[in-house]
Design a protein around this motif. Structure first.
Motif, short mmCIF file in Angstrom:
data_model
loop_
_atom_site.label_atom_id
_atom_site.label_comp_id
_atom_site.label_asym_id
_atom_site.label_seq_id
_atom_site.Cartn_x
_atom_site.Cartn_y
_atom_site.Cartn_z
N UNK A 46 -33.38 14.38 24.41
CA UNK A 46 -32.89 14.64 23.06
C UNK A 46 -31.53 15.29 23.22
N UNK A 47 -30.52 14.73 22.57
CA UNK A 47 -29.15 15.24 22.74
C UNK A 47 -28.80 16.21 21.61
N UNK A 48 -28.21 17.34 22.00
CA UNK A 48 -27.71 18.31 21.03
C UNK A 48 -26.20 18.41 21.19
N UNK A 49 -25.49 18.49 20.07
CA UNK A 49 -24.03 18.53 20.08
C UNK A 49 -23.55 19.65 19.18
N UNK A 50 -22.50 20.32 19.61
CA UNK A 50 -21.86 21.36 18.81
C UNK A 50 -20.61 20.77 18.17
N UNK A 51 -20.67 20.54 16.86
CA UNK A 51 -19.54 19.96 16.14
C UNK A 51 -18.61 21.01 15.55
N UNK A 52 -18.96 22.28 15.77
CA UNK A 52 -18.15 23.36 15.20
C UNK A 52 -17.11 23.89 16.17
N UNK A 53 -16.49 25.01 15.80
CA UNK A 53 -15.44 25.62 16.62
C UNK A 53 -15.87 26.94 17.23
N UNK A 54 -17.19 27.23 17.17
CA UNK A 54 -17.73 28.45 17.77
C UNK A 54 -18.90 28.08 18.68
N UNK A 55 -19.19 28.90 19.68
CA UNK A 55 -20.32 28.62 20.58
C UNK A 55 -21.65 28.66 19.82
N UNK A 56 -22.61 27.88 20.30
CA UNK A 56 -23.97 27.88 19.75
C UNK A 56 -24.93 28.31 20.85
N UNK A 57 -25.85 29.19 20.48
CA UNK A 57 -26.88 29.64 21.40
C UNK A 57 -28.21 29.12 20.88
N UNK A 58 -28.90 28.31 21.68
CA UNK A 58 -30.09 27.61 21.21
C UNK A 58 -31.32 28.01 22.00
N UNK A 59 -32.43 28.16 21.29
CA UNK A 59 -33.74 28.38 21.90
C UNK A 59 -34.57 27.13 21.66
N UNK A 60 -35.23 26.64 22.71
CA UNK A 60 -36.01 25.40 22.61
C UNK A 60 -37.48 25.71 22.78
#
Length: 230
Positions: A46-60
């Motif tokens: 499953x692909x996740x992409x950050x389309x914004x201009x700030x970092x994303x921190x993800x919990x799976x």
């Protein structure tokens, strides 16, 4: 201390754009696909992409759905299963602006019957520092964003898939059972009394359902049927 996502976070936050095959969050997080099918011991991503201009921190997190086709869903976290058949890797991700990463759906064992999971991808919006001693300070998430639940169907190997169904008249209605190891799709349903069940219903193996109807007509996996109970 390991952060735990409460059922309330998942229940209130789950959102999918299922018709588009992807999930888009606040113009930043995109998850694709919104639904995945895994057969036997094959692996998927499953692909996740950050389309914004700030970092994303993800919990799976990954949970197994114990009563597919029913509401509300009963879920068991993969970590609580004595013999898990699938897991997600990694458990945490950091995405820089414009970055894409894959979450691996790792099959540990081919299932004996069709099994459903939800893969929750949860943005962590903020962190706090805990612990009075500066040497023991730990950064822990305190706020979670919208959790995106990717539905995952784990199927038996193609050579071992079986289909079939049965019915039984009971005092409370008509019971439908999937006798194979794959779900049975009942569609185009006409019922008596009218409106007493949806016009489409999936019955999963090991989970017979009783519906308050006396007569049921439609198609089961594309084949017509007509049932009547006394």
């Amino acid at each position: 201390m390991k952060p735990v996502i409460s059922p309330l976070h998942i229940t209130l936050a789950s959102a999918l754009l299922a018709m588009s095959g992807l999930t888009l969050a606040d113009g930043q997080l995109m998850v694709m696909p919104a639904r995945s099918t895994v057969e036997g011991t094959q692996n998927r991503t499953v692909q996740v992409s950050n389309l914004g201009d700030k970092p994303l921190y993800l919990k799976i997190d990954m949970v197994r759905i114990e009563n597919p086709g029913e509401k509300p869903e009963r879920k068991t976290p993969i970590g609580e299963l004595s013999v898990p058949e699938m897991m997600a890797n990694p458990a945490k991700l950091t995405l820089g602006p414009g970055q894409k990463r894959d979450i691996n759906l790792v099959v540990l064992k081919a299932p004996t019957k069709e099994t459903l999971y939800r893969l929750y991808i949860v943005p962590i919006n903020s962190i706090k520092v805990v612990g009075e001693n500066s040497k023991e300070k730990i950064k822990a998430p305190i706020t979670f964003g919208i959790a995106y639940g990717v539905l995952v169907n784990h199927l038996p190997s193609s050579g071992s898939q079986t289909h079939g169904w049965a019915h039984q008249c009971q005092s409370s209605g008509l019971q439908l059972t999937s006798t194979g190891n794959m779900h049975t799709l009942f569609s185009g349903l006409q019922v008596v009394p009218a409106g007493s069940m949806p016009n489409e219903q999936k019955i999963f193996p090991g989970l017979p359902r009783v519906f308050p109807v006396k007569a049921l007509k439609g198609q089961a996996d594309g084949k017509p049927f007509d049932l009547r109970c006394p």
